[in-house]
Write an enzyme that holds these catalytic residues in place. Structure first.
Site, PDB file in Angstrom:
ATOM      1  N   LYS A  49      20.255  -3.989 -56.573  1.00 32.58           N
ATOM      2  CA  LYS A  49      21.063  -4.046 -55.354  1.00 32.58           C
ATOM      3  C   LYS A  49      21.075  -5.481 -54.801  1.00 32.58           C
ATOM      4  O   LYS A  49      22.122  -5.994 -54.396  1.00 32.58           O
ATOM      5  CB  LYS A  49      20.514  -3.060 -54.306  1.00 32.58           C
ATOM      6  N   GLN A  93      14.987   2.324 -49.233  1.00 28.30           N
ATOM      7  CA  GLN A  93      14.979   2.919 -50.577  1.00 28.30           C
ATOM      8  C   GLN A  93      14.148   4.204 -50.574  1.00 28.30           C
ATOM      9  O   GLN A  93      13.036   4.250 -50.047  1.00 28.30           O
ATOM     10  CB  GLN A  93      14.416   1.898 -51.587  1.00 28.30           C
ATOM     11  N   ASP A 116      24.065   3.567 -46.732  1.00 28.69           N
ATOM     12  CA  ASP A 116      23.805   4.624 -47.727  1.00 28.69           C
ATOM     13  C   ASP A 116      24.595   5.900 -47.406  1.00 28.69           C
ATOM     14  O   ASP A 116      24.707   6.783 -48.256  1.00 28.69           O
ATOM     15  CB  ASP A 116      22.312   4.979 -47.737  1.00 28.69           C
TER      16      ASP A 116
HETATM   17  N1  GUN Z   1      16.926   6.497 -54.205  1.00 25.13           N
HETATM   18  C1  GUN Z   1      17.675   6.963 -55.240  1.00 25.13           C
HETATM   19  N2  GUN Z   1      18.982   6.747 -54.986  1.00 25.13           N
HETATM   20  C2  GUN Z   1      19.059   6.140 -53.781  1.00 25.13           C
HETATM   21  C3  GUN Z   1      20.141   5.649 -52.997  1.00 25.13           C
HETATM   22  O1  GUN Z   1      21.322   5.758 -53.336  1.00 25.13           O
HETATM   23  N3  GUN Z   1      19.794   5.075 -51.827  1.00 25.13           N
HETATM   24  C4  GUN Z   1      18.507   4.960 -51.415  1.00 25.13           C
HETATM   25  N4  GUN Z   1      18.284   4.392 -50.233  1.00 25.13           N
HETATM   26  N5  GUN Z   1      17.498   5.395 -52.110  1.00 25.13           N
HETATM   27  C5  GUN Z   1      17.768   5.982 -53.298  1.00 25.13           C
END
Ligand code: GUN
Length: 277
Positions: A49, A93, A116
């Protein structure tokens, strides 16, 4: 032989368009990324990311907190980032360590910075067709289908999985695109028969190679959200690719299918978050 839906190529296209938009419009967006603990998979996702941010021209701020951080400390950090005018998006996350209440943490993020799309206000807005951030994986799947020339309107769509992050928002998005939507889960009776109704089959059940050709109608489009390692330590999805590919008309590979789209849509949300502050 099914067409392979190339998520890597489509994601690269979306990211290039965003990069150009950021450059042309002089957008200066900042994403704050919080990771608690050092789960190796999370570290890889967070790294990807941050790399995507750098490519597009989005500033990213990293907050790496130790596993034993108290929930209140994390909530204080989120509240501080909510207030900061130089922060446009906040990403915590997941998963969080077991002593933390994920729902509470998500609820604490300002909906204006919820890139998100996990906040109840974002999910509620999606469910009644109002503007708001949309969860990145389902949004990425819609983008992938559209850019691959798959017509959604009027199609039978079966979603296997009902998580808050993928299955439920996926169903709402497919409804918005005028598909006829069925959501299946672990209690669904005759899953094979139901899945076989699908023109578009979207699989997010978290079980490696679970979907074989007996679940797939001839000519269906198959979208695989899962990511696992098989017995040979090779990446695989929820769909048994080699078994299903000969009967599908189009299918996403793992890796290189849905995964890269999730990050592209996160980047899109970050750019759009800038306009909300
Ligand atoms: N953990 C697995 N997929 C995601 C996601 O799309 N966003 C976040 N914040 N955590 C995750």
């Amino acid at each position: 032989m099914a067409e392979r839906i190339d998520g890597k190529a489509v994601s690269a296209m979306v990211k290039d368009e965003l990069k150009e938009r950021v450059r042309k419009e002089g957008i200066e967006a900042t994403l704050a990324v919080i990771q608690v603990g050092d789960d190796p998979a999370s570290t890889v996702y967070v790294g990807n990311k941050k790399k995507a941010c750098e490519y597009i021209g989005i500033r990213s701020l990293s907050f790496e907190l130790p596993e034993e951080t108290k929930e209140e400390e994390l909530l204080d950090l989120v509240r501080e980032l909510n207030e900061r005018e130089d922060v446009d998006g906040i990403l915590v996350q997941l998963p969080l360590p077991p002593h933390m209440d994920e729902d509470k943490v998500i609820r604490t993020i300002s909906p204006k910075k919820d890139v998100d799309g996990f906040h109840p206000q974002s999910v509620g807005a999606l469910s009644i067709g109002q503007p708001g951030f949309v969860s990145c994986t389902p949004a990425g799947i819609i983008e992938l289908l559209k850019r691959s020339g798959v017509d959604i309107d009027g199609k039978e769509c079966v979603i296997v999985g009902r998580s808050n992050i993928v299955g439920k928002p996926m169903a709402l998005l497919m409804l918005r695109e005028n598909a006829t939507v069925t959501v299946c889960h672990s209690h669904t009776k005759q899953l094979k028969e139901v899945a076989k109704r699908a023109d578009i089959l979207i699989v997010a059940i978290g079980k490696p190679k679970f979907i074989t050709r007996e679940y797939v109608k001839e000519g269906a489009v198959v979208i695989d959200v899962g990511i696992h390692r098989d017995a040979q330590n090779k990446l695989c999805g929820d769909v048994d690719f080699d078994d299903v590919e000969p009967v599908a008309s189009a299918i996403t590979p793992v890796p290189g299918g849905v995964g890269p789209m999730t990050i592209a849509m996160l980047m899109k949300n970050c750019v759009e978050a800038k306009g909300l502050q």
